[in-house]
Design a protein around this motif. Sequence first.
Motif, PDB file in Angstrom:
ATOM      1  N   VAL A 300      40.643  21.080  -1.965  1.00 43.01           N
ATOM      2  CA  VAL A 300      39.133  20.571  -2.088  1.00 43.01           C
ATOM      3  C   VAL A 300      38.229  21.836  -2.012  1.00 43.01           C
ATOM      4  CG1 VAL A 300      37.456  18.968  -1.666  1.00 43.01           C
ATOM      5  CG2 VAL A 300      39.944  18.461  -1.384  1.00 43.01           C
ATOM      6  N   TYR A 301      37.661  22.173  -3.160  1.00 39.00           N
ATOM      7  CA  TYR A 301      36.592  23.502  -3.233  1.00 39.00           C
ATOM      8  C   TYR A 301      35.233  22.652  -3.410  1.00 39.00           C
ATOM      9  CZ  TYR A 301      34.840  27.778  -5.102  1.00 39.00           C
ATOM     10  OH  TYR A 301      34.011  29.020  -5.004  1.00 39.00           O
ATOM     11  N   ILE A 302      34.303  22.655  -2.354  1.00 40.19           N
ATOM     12  CA  ILE A 302      33.026  22.151  -2.362  1.00 40.19           C
ATOM     13  C   ILE A 302      32.035  22.971  -3.051  1.00 40.19           C
ATOM     14  CG2 ILE A 302      31.502  20.611  -1.197  1.00 40.19           C
ATOM     15  CD1 ILE A 302      33.627  20.368   1.073  1.00 40.19           C
ATOM     16  N   VAL A 303      31.283  22.495  -4.041  1.00 43.61           N
ATOM     17  CA  VAL A 303      30.260  23.285  -4.599  1.00 43.61           C
ATOM     18  C   VAL A 303      28.949  22.791  -4.436  1.00 43.61           C
ATOM     19  CG1 VAL A 303      31.679  24.283  -6.353  1.00 43.61           C
ATOM     20  CG2 VAL A 303      30.427  22.002  -6.999  1.00 43.61           C
ATOM     21  N   GLN A 304      28.634  21.361  -3.732  1.00 41.98           N
ATOM     22  CA  GLN A 304      27.267  21.182  -3.505  1.00 41.98           C
ATOM     23  C   GLN A 304      27.608  20.151  -2.329  1.00 41.98           C
ATOM     24  OE1 GLN A 304      24.963  19.346  -6.544  1.00 41.98           O
ATOM     25  NE2 GLN A 304      23.202  19.771  -5.229  1.00 41.98           N
ATOM     26  N   LYS A 305      26.890  20.184  -1.301  1.00 41.04           N
ATOM     27  CA  LYS A 305      27.336  19.230  -0.340  1.00 41.04           C
ATOM     28  C   LYS A 305      26.483  17.902  -0.497  1.00 41.04           C
ATOM     29  CE  LYS A 305      25.581  22.292   2.783  1.00 41.04           C
ATOM     30  NZ  LYS A 305      25.252  23.182   4.082  1.00 41.04           N
ATOM     31  N   SER A 306      27.041  17.006   0.339  1.00 43.80           N
ATOM     32  CA  SER A 306      26.285  15.670   0.068  1.00 43.80           C
ATOM     33  C   SER A 306      24.863  15.468   0.142  1.00 43.80           C
ATOM     34  CB  SER A 306      26.859  14.505   1.055  1.00 43.80           C
ATOM     35  OG  SER A 306      26.631  14.785   2.266  1.00 43.80           O
ATOM     36  N   GLY A 307      24.127  16.245   0.829  1.00 39.82           N
ATOM     37  CA  GLY A 307      22.819  16.261   1.088  1.00 39.82           C
ATOM     38  C   GLY A 307      22.121  17.169  -0.002  1.00 39.82           C
ATOM     39  N   GLY A 308      22.997  17.549  -0.970  1.00 37.02           N
ATOM     40  CA  GLY A 308      22.534  18.340  -1.972  1.00 37.02           C
ATOM     41  C   GLY A 308      22.386  19.791  -1.722  1.00 37.02           C
ATOM     42  N   GLY A 309      22.742  20.442  -0.650  1.00 38.65           N
ATOM     43  CA  GLY A 309      22.680  21.811  -0.326  1.00 38.65           C
ATOM     44  C   GLY A 309      23.832  22.553  -1.074  1.00 38.65           C
ATOM     45  N   TYR A 310      23.479  23.855  -1.301  1.00 34.88           N
ATOM     46  CA  TYR A 310      24.666  24.664  -2.065  1.00 34.88           C
ATOM     47  C   TYR A 310      25.288  25.426  -1.039  1.00 34.88           C
ATOM     48  CZ  TYR A 310      22.088  23.017  -6.169  1.00 34.88           C
ATOM     49  OH  TYR A 310      21.515  22.371  -7.014  1.00 34.88           O
ATOM     50  N   LEU A 311      26.377  26.154  -1.485  1.00 36.76           N
ATOM     51  CA  LEU A 311      27.365  26.611  -0.336  1.00 36.76           C
ATOM     52  C   LEU A 311      27.693  28.063  -0.842  1.00 36.76           C
ATOM     53  CD1 LEU A 311      28.720  23.548  -0.887  1.00 36.76           C
ATOM     54  CD2 LEU A 311      29.760  24.233   1.192  1.00 36.76           C
ATOM     55  N   TYR A 312      28.274  28.748   0.226  1.00 30.73           N
ATOM     56  CA  TYR A 312      28.901  30.181  -0.132  1.00 30.73           C
ATOM     57  C   TYR A 312      29.397  30.473  -1.554  1.00 30.73           C
ATOM     58  CZ  TYR A 312      31.084  34.690   1.392  1.00 30.73           C
ATOM     59  OH  TYR A 312      31.555  35.851   1.620  1.00 30.73           O
ATOM     60  N   ALA A 313      30.190  29.163  -1.786  1.00 35.88           N
ATOM     61  CA  ALA A 313      31.093  29.080  -2.837  1.00 35.88           C
ATOM     62  C   ALA A 313      30.231  29.074  -4.113  1.00 35.88           C
ATOM     63  CB  ALA A 313      32.179  28.069  -2.843  1.00 35.88           C
ATOM     64  N   THR A 314      29.188  28.243  -4.119  1.00 31.44           N
ATOM     65  CA  THR A 314      28.481  28.187  -5.377  1.00 31.44           C
ATOM     66  C   THR A 314      27.816  29.426  -5.982  1.00 31.44           C
ATOM     67  OG1 THR A 314      27.842  26.059  -3.853  1.00 31.44           O
ATOM     68  CG2 THR A 314      27.019  26.447  -6.244  1.00 31.44           C
ATOM     69  N   THR A 315      27.518  30.161  -4.536  1.00 35.49           N
ATOM     70  CA  THR A 315      26.835  31.436  -4.875  1.00 35.49           C
ATOM     71  C   THR A 315      27.919  32.300  -5.654  1.00 35.49           C
ATOM     72  OG1 THR A 315      25.637  31.147  -2.931  1.00 35.49           O
ATOM     73  CG2 THR A 315      25.481  33.170  -3.829  1.00 35.49           C
ATOM     74  N   ASP A 316      28.939  32.390  -4.981  1.00 32.91           N
ATOM     75  CA  ASP A 316      30.066  33.283  -5.491  1.00 32.91           C
ATOM     76  C   ASP A 316      30.430  33.086  -6.809  1.00 32.91           C
ATOM     77  OD1 ASP A 316      30.838  35.704  -3.906  1.00 32.91           O
ATOM     78  OD2 ASP A 316      31.514  34.514  -2.532  1.00 32.91           O
ATOM     79  N   LEU A 317      30.078  31.821  -7.257  1.00 39.59           N
ATOM     80  CA  LEU A 317      30.389  31.502  -8.696  1.00 39.59           C
ATOM     81  C   LEU A 317      29.301  32.026  -9.619  1.00 39.59           C
ATOM     82  CD1 LEU A 317      31.959  27.779  -8.476  1.00 39.59           C
ATOM     83  CD2 LEU A 317      33.133  29.735  -9.265  1.00 39.59           C
ATOM     84  N   ALA A 318      28.113  31.839  -9.118  1.00 37.02           N
ATOM     85  CA  ALA A 318      27.129  32.553  -9.922  1.00 37.02           C
ATOM     86  C   ALA A 318      27.144  33.906  -9.960  1.00 37.02           C
ATOM     87  CB  ALA A 318      25.935  31.848  -9.080  1.00 37.02           C
ATOM     88  N   ALA A 319      27.458  34.600  -8.987  1.00 41.40           N
ATOM     89  CA  ALA A 319      27.716  35.813  -8.904  1.00 41.40           C
ATOM     90  C   ALA A 319      28.794  36.502  -9.882  1.00 41.40           C
ATOM     91  CB  ALA A 319      27.967  36.538  -7.602  1.00 41.40           C
ATOM     92  N   MET A 320      29.754  35.900  -9.981  1.00 45.90           N
ATOM     93  CA  MET A 320      30.905  35.776 -10.899  1.00 45.90           C
ATOM     94  C   MET A 320      30.537  35.792 -12.538  1.00 45.90           C
ATOM     95  SD  MET A 320      34.136  33.502 -11.870  1.00 45.90           S
ATOM     96  CE  MET A 320      35.119  33.821 -10.581  1.00 45.90           C
ATOM     97  N   ARG A 321      29.788  35.074 -12.656  1.00 47.41           N
ATOM     98  CA  ARG A 321      29.067  34.826 -14.109  1.00 47.41           C
ATOM     99  C   ARG A 321      28.138  35.754 -14.213  1.00 47.41           C
ATOM    100  NH1 ARG A 321      26.581  29.174 -16.344  1.00 47.41           N
ATOM    101  NH2 ARG A 321      25.160  29.587 -14.432  1.00 47.41           N
TER     102      ARG A 321
END
Length: 576
Positions: A300-321
């Motif tokens: 399971v790869y989480i990209v957004q927490k239940s409260g709406g917050g983003y994670l280290y992973a989300t940032t790395d996807l944005a960086a990749m793009r």
Amino acid sequence: MNIHSLLVSRFKQALVEMQVSDASAPVTRSARPEFGDYQFNGAMALAKTLKQKPRDIAQQIVDHVKLDDVAEKLEIAGPGFINIHLNDVWLANQCELILHDPRMGVAAQSQQNVVVDYSSPNLAKEMHVGHLRTTIIGDAVVKVLEFLGHHVIRQNHMGDWGTQFGMLLAHLADKLQEEVAETALSDLEDFYREAKVRFDEEEGFADRAREYVVKLQSGDEQCMTLWKQFIDISITHSEEVYEKLNVSLTRDDIMGESAYNEDLANVVSELKEKGLAVEDQGAQVVFLPELADKEGNPAVYIVQKSGGGYLYATTDLAAMRYRSGKLNADRTLILTDARQALHFKQTEIVGRKAGFMKPEQSYEHCPFGMMLGSDGRPFKTRTGGTVKLVELLDEAVERASKLIAERNNELDENELNDVARKVGIGAVKYADLSKNRTTDYIFNWDTMLSFEGNTAPYLQYAYTRVKSIFRKAGIPSTALNGEIKLEQTQEHGLAVLLMQFEEVVNVVAKEATPHVLCTYLYDLASAFMSFYEACPILKDSVDDATRASRLALSALVASTLQQGLTLLGIDTLEKM
Ligand code: ARG
């Protein structure tokens, strides 16, 4: 000249002539001089496919391969190895060709855009030894890539965003009632600790910290001003370390996590549109069946927490793009410790499925092991705290200064300081760079500062030895008109090594493994020492031509050592 690729292409040609063009042409450096300088070991595999005797196949290859100009002899050994002994006249010519070439004959490669993500400390705290490896390995890799002509884009992916800043900014706001930011933040470790204690113990503080997180995320002006102050001072702390380390990162290379903030919502909505992200217990997650556990449950790869917050992973996807689309990166290298390996593996899978990078662009996580103390546990202060990088580096210089002063009392104070800095910092960097990066290593002052063995002081000393020969001879190396002849085995061995510089740098660029260059330089320095012992240079009994030839070889050793150490970010000295 790249002897390795020359040999491979000649063997390929032979295989084409033998009408087995899809057979591979593996050529390696020989492990021992009696096996020649290089070895071809493709005959055994080919024999299997052709159902013939390996030694017969080896003989056919020897008959077909055209190496008369390059090799003195080819010899079939053991089960079907072909040992290649390089020709001395050819070798000597190759050396002559690069005698005055500052690039040591290394050709520039077809240029690629290479993004290198390294150092990337978290700004909430001071840089500690955990950031040493990424910073110096990354910088060496960058220098090698640039030397080979690539367009390198440094990306210092600093951790400058996230919920922990709520607590820090709340604390900073209070502190600024009485003092200026520079003093309040002069010691980030203390500052962090104070904030954490208040967060855990002081009534109401945790709530205020959370308010600050919300304010920060909504771009509240007063909060952003505080944040900028904090980040700016923390970056200044890192710059102090970079300067001491002689690392090439500047402010322009910073592309911190905050830079991707605005794009995170887009990343998640795109993942949803593409059917990759789905809701799971209120969070947005991507299921990865290719990384399922033993029971078959997908990762399971989480990209957004239940409260709406983003994670280290989300940032790395944005960086990749961003790196793929805006920076046009043919390759992206990311240097972090091995514990993040799974994160980057998952990020690559998700990012590729989402089309965040082009299939032909590579995404290379380059993991490294930990730096350990003499007890084999993660390196800590005596009291168990994290070791600040600045303090570690100052200690290195201090220790080097004592050692040098004991060995050499002819240096004046300025010279001594300069030598101590170059030797001390060089020793710390080299100790790290010379280990295969994937394994843990034990940090040991005595071994890294030793003048014996595979250490920076040994190589720096070897370089000064060569330089002193030229001082004694009374001629600068640039004045050599350079006819080289190779008569002794030590001269042959030295010449072969000198010609291997290009091969070695290419491996470092491809695999992000500076230790390959370290091993090479150590071998070269050792070969020079045995050459120097066996082949006198300045003695009266040596005729002029021999002396000139040996001086030319020595000059090549000096330039190769210097070039190699420069690529590793280690200074050379004229005397020490
Ligand atoms: N700030 C992270 C850390 O200290 C390293 C970031 C590495 N780069 C990345 N794109 N995630 O562990």
